[in-house]
Design a protein around this motif. Structure first.
Motif, mmCIF file in Angstrom:
data_model
loop_
_atom_site.group_PDB
_atom_site.id
_atom_site.type_symbol
_atom_site.label_atom_id
_atom_site.label_comp_id
_atom_site.label_asym_id
_atom_site.label_seq_id
_atom_site.Cartn_x
_atom_site.Cartn_y
_atom_site.Cartn_z
ATOM 1 N N ASP A 31 29.110 -13.640 45.397
ATOM 2 C CA ASP A 31 28.219 -13.113 44.352
ATOM 3 C C ASP A 31 28.655 -13.683 43.001
ATOM 4 N N SER A 32 29.916 -13.468 42.642
ATOM 5 C CA SER A 32 30.475 -13.977 41.390
ATOM 6 C C SER A 32 31.981 -14.057 41.596
ATOM 7 N N THR A 33 32.587 -15.162 41.189
ATOM 8 C CA THR A 33 34.047 -15.267 41.387
ATOM 9 C C THR A 33 34.772 -14.237 40.510
ATOM 10 N N GLY A 55 26.138 -15.324 39.604
ATOM 11 C CA GLY A 55 27.063 -15.789 38.574
ATOM 12 C C GLY A 55 26.673 -15.177 37.238
ATOM 13 N N ARG A 56 27.668 -14.789 36.468
ATOM 14 C CA ARG A 56 27.394 -14.062 35.226
ATOM 15 C C ARG A 56 27.875 -14.835 34.014
ATOM 16 N N GLY A 57 27.068 -14.798 32.954
ATOM 17 C CA GLY A 57 27.492 -15.284 31.654
ATOM 18 C C GLY A 57 27.949 -14.102 30.813
ATOM 19 N N GLY A 60 25.920 -10.030 30.052
ATOM 20 C CA GLY A 60 25.018 -9.795 31.176
ATOM 21 C C GLY A 60 24.035 -10.919 31.450
ATOM 22 N N ARG A 61 24.233 -12.077 30.845
ATOM 23 C CA ARG A 61 23.323 -13.194 31.126
ATOM 24 C C ARG A 61 23.644 -13.806 32.488
ATOM 25 N N ASP A 62 22.705 -14.619 32.984
ATOM 26 C CA ASP A 62 22.915 -15.290 34.281
ATOM 27 C C ASP A 62 23.664 -16.590 34.079
ATOM 28 N N TRP A 63 24.422 -16.977 35.099
ATOM 29 C CA TRP A 63 25.044 -18.300 35.116
ATOM 30 C C TRP A 63 24.622 -18.982 36.410
ATOM 31 N N SER A 64 24.057 -20.177 36.281
ATOM 32 C CA SER A 64 23.524 -20.858 37.458
ATOM 33 C C SER A 64 24.600 -21.741 38.094
ATOM 34 N N SER A 65 24.799 -21.591 39.393
ATOM 35 C CA SER A 65 25.803 -22.396 40.111
ATOM 36 C C SER A 65 25.307 -22.649 41.532
ATOM 37 N N ARG A 123 26.315 -31.658 24.927
ATOM 38 C CA ARG A 123 25.703 -30.619 25.758
ATOM 39 C C ARG A 123 26.757 -29.826 26.515
ATOM 40 N N LYS A 124 26.345 -28.613 26.911
ATOM 41 C CA LYS A 124 27.297 -27.679 27.538
ATOM 42 C C LYS A 124 27.521 -28.028 29.007
ATOM 43 N N VAL A 125 28.774 -28.273 29.352
ATOM 44 C CA VAL A 125 29.120 -28.612 30.737
ATOM 45 C C VAL A 125 29.864 -27.461 31.408
ATOM 46 N N LEU A 148 31.769 -24.844 35.976
ATOM 47 C CA LEU A 148 31.764 -26.249 35.567
ATOM 48 C C LEU A 148 30.603 -26.951 36.266
ATOM 49 N N ASN A 149 29.742 -27.582 35.465
ATOM 50 C CA ASN A 149 28.626 -28.344 36.028
ATOM 51 C C ASN A 149 29.121 -29.745 36.370
ATOM 52 N N ILE A 150 28.995 -30.136 37.629
ATOM 53 C CA ILE A 150 29.593 -31.409 38.043
ATOM 54 C C ILE A 150 28.533 -32.396 38.527
#
Ligand code: BT5
Length: 273
Positions: A31-33, A55-57, A60-65, A123-125, A148-150
């Motif tokens: 769900d989220s690390t 994934g959470r930002g 309470g925002r979403d984080w896409s992974s 840009r945000k990585v 981390l966006n890879i």
């Protein structure tokens, strides 16, 4: 198991006498690390995942992974008695250094802890989410999470100011990135908790890598109206000092947008996202 992760090798490199890590887990999906680390409730844990479903930002925002494209990591550290406000900044700095160690790019930081790389501007990585928790044995701990966006291509990314290392022309293997970033977190945590000279070293390293300093920014407080001004300093507590006209204000939490770059250090583009 993701094909580019050799878990025994990663464990061998990160665990051992004198290291702060006690266990390294790899999850294909979670769900989220940060949530997984909280459930485990142990200090010295590294939880890394191929993908997260929730994934959470921050706030309470979403984080896409999405699967196969990114690296989501949470580590748990003993909460230091003092200066714990530096831990999120430390985490961003460590991730930036870890990326630089294994990929052909020089990341900078957007205060407080977004990691940016040059790609049509900056840009945000990577984003960082630090949370506090209590371990099963009753100690206070910090869960330091970073995503981390890879390998993502633009259609995998939720916002135009995001990028991946591949899009930025700096591909790297996830195993190497995992090792380099977690090793850098450990190194800076030791430096920071070693005493006042160590904290000063961290402050200086952070300020050198912080792209926000000197820029015109729009600062959105957690509550209240946004402000436009110049980011003039990161103070000794890690707070951003904003100058609007002749007024200065100090912020420990906020969302910052870089508005203009006159003389970006090593920048090639125009706008910092
Ligand atoms: C962050 O929040 O940047 C913190 C992200 C932390 C993610 C890690 S992954 C491991 C650990 N486990 C978790 O559950 N979380 C942590 P914030 O500054 O609030 O940025 C969130 C915003 O960034 C979202 O509202 C989107 O607009 C955007 N965003 C979402 N996914 C992104 C991505 N992969 N890359 C860049 N931007 C993204």
């Amino acid at each position: 198991m993701a094909p580019d992760i050799n878990l025994p090798l990663v464990q061998q490199a990160l665990l051992g006498p004198g290291r702060i890590w006690r266990e390294v887990q790899w999850l294909d999906q979670v769900d989220s690390t940060n949530a997984a680390a909280r459930r485990e409730a142990r200090i010295g844990l590294v939880v890394a995942a191929d993908s997260q479903q929730q994934g959470r930002g921050r706030l309470g925002r979403d984080w896409s992974s999405p699967p196969g494209t990114s690296l989501s990591v949470s580590v748990t550290l003993e909460l230091p008695l003092a200066d714990s406000g530096w831990l999120p900044l430390l985490t961003g700095l460590a991730v930036a250094e870890g990326i630089e160690a294994v990929a052909a790019t020089t990341p900078l930081l957007k205060w407080p802890n977004d990691v940016l790389v040059p790609d049509r501007g900056w840009r945000k990585v990577c984003g960082v989410l630090c949370e506090t928790a209590t371990s099963a044995s009753g100690s206070s701990m910090v869960i330091a999470g970073f995503g981390l966006n890879i390998e993502q291509s633009p259609e995998h990314l939720p916002v135009p100011h995001a990028t991946s290392l591949r899009m930025a022309g700096a591909p790297a293997s996830r195993a190497e990135l995992l090792l380099a970033t977690v090793t850098a977190v450990e190194r800076w945590y030791r430096v920071m908790t070693a005493g006042p000279a160590g904290l000063d070293e961290l402050r200086n390293a952070y300020r050198r890598r912080c792209a926000t300093l000197g820029l015109a920014v729009r600062l959105a407080p957690t509550i209240g109206e946004p402000l436009v001004g110049t980011a003039v300093a990161v103070d000794d507590e890690g707070r951003l000092v904003l100058e609007v006209g002749s007024e200065r204000s100090t912020w420990s939490a906020a969302d910052v947008e870089h508005l203009r770059v006159d003389a970006p250090r090593s920048a090639t583009g125009s706008n910092l996202a």
